[in-house]
Design an enzyme around this catalytic site. Structure first.
Site, PDB file in Angstrom:
ATOM      1  N   ASN A   1       0.775  -1.223   0.193  1.00 62.36           N
ATOM      2  CA  ASN A   1      -0.097  -0.002  -0.009  1.00 62.36           C
ATOM      3  C   ASN A   1       0.983   1.334  -0.035  1.00 62.36           C
ATOM      4  O   ASN A   1       0.511   2.181  -0.792  1.00 62.36           O
ATOM      5  CB  ASN A   1      -1.044   0.032   1.160  1.00 62.36           C
ATOM      6  CG  ASN A   1      -0.508  -0.379   2.397  1.00 62.36           C
ATOM      7  OD1 ASN A   1       0.606  -0.564   2.796  1.00 62.36           O
ATOM      8  ND2 ASN A   1      -1.258  -0.048   3.584  1.00 62.36           N
TER       9      ASN A   1
ATOM     10  N   HIS B   1      10.407   2.300   5.367  1.00 68.79           N
ATOM     11  CA  HIS B   1      10.229   2.768   4.080  1.00 68.79           C
ATOM     12  C   HIS B   1      11.154   3.967   3.664  1.00 68.79           C
ATOM     13  O   HIS B   1      11.198   4.953   4.455  1.00 68.79           O
ATOM     14  CB  HIS B   1       8.852   3.301   3.678  1.00 68.79           C
ATOM     15  CG  HIS B   1       7.775   2.253   3.958  1.00 68.79           C
ATOM     16  ND1 HIS B   1       7.378   1.097   3.178  1.00 68.79           N
ATOM     17  CD2 HIS B   1       6.820   2.262   4.930  1.00 68.79           C
ATOM     18  CE1 HIS B   1       6.646   0.134   3.512  1.00 68.79           C
ATOM     19  NE2 HIS B   1       6.317   0.896   4.981  1.00 68.79           N
TER      20      HIS B   1
END
Length: 96
Positions: free
Chosen positions: A49, A79
């Protein structure tokens, strides 16, 4: 973009199964995928996502490069996004 995930969050992903990649007993970070978010969405449907969202906000899911790392030392996802652009000024260090 680079995504590092705990091993348990990646187990059973179709990409790993289809490519006979076993990460269950790894002891150090391992690069398990490098490609586009569009390609990764097929192989890692429960894990992408953030990567897909970032790619849609940027140059798109086909031109964005994504690395997925399985990291047994992690408890949470990490991330990292790198942007290269001729139209944006370089970041300057903050002054205290």
């Amino acid at each position: 973009m680079s995504t590092r995930k705990p091993v348990r969050g990646l187990l059973g992903a179709p990409y790993l199964t289809d490519n006979n990649i076993d990460i269950a007993d790894i002891t150090e970070p391992r690069l398990i995928f490098r490609g586009s978010p569009r390609e990764a969405a097929v192989g890692f449907p429960a894990n992408l996502n953030v990567a897909v969202s970032v790619s849609l906000a940027g140059i798109g899911p086909d031109r964005t490069t994504l690395e997925i790392w399985a990291d047994p030392s992690l408890e949470r996802n990490i991330h990292r996004v790198e942007v290269e652009s001729d139209s944006a000024p370089a970041a300057s260090p903050r002054k205290a």
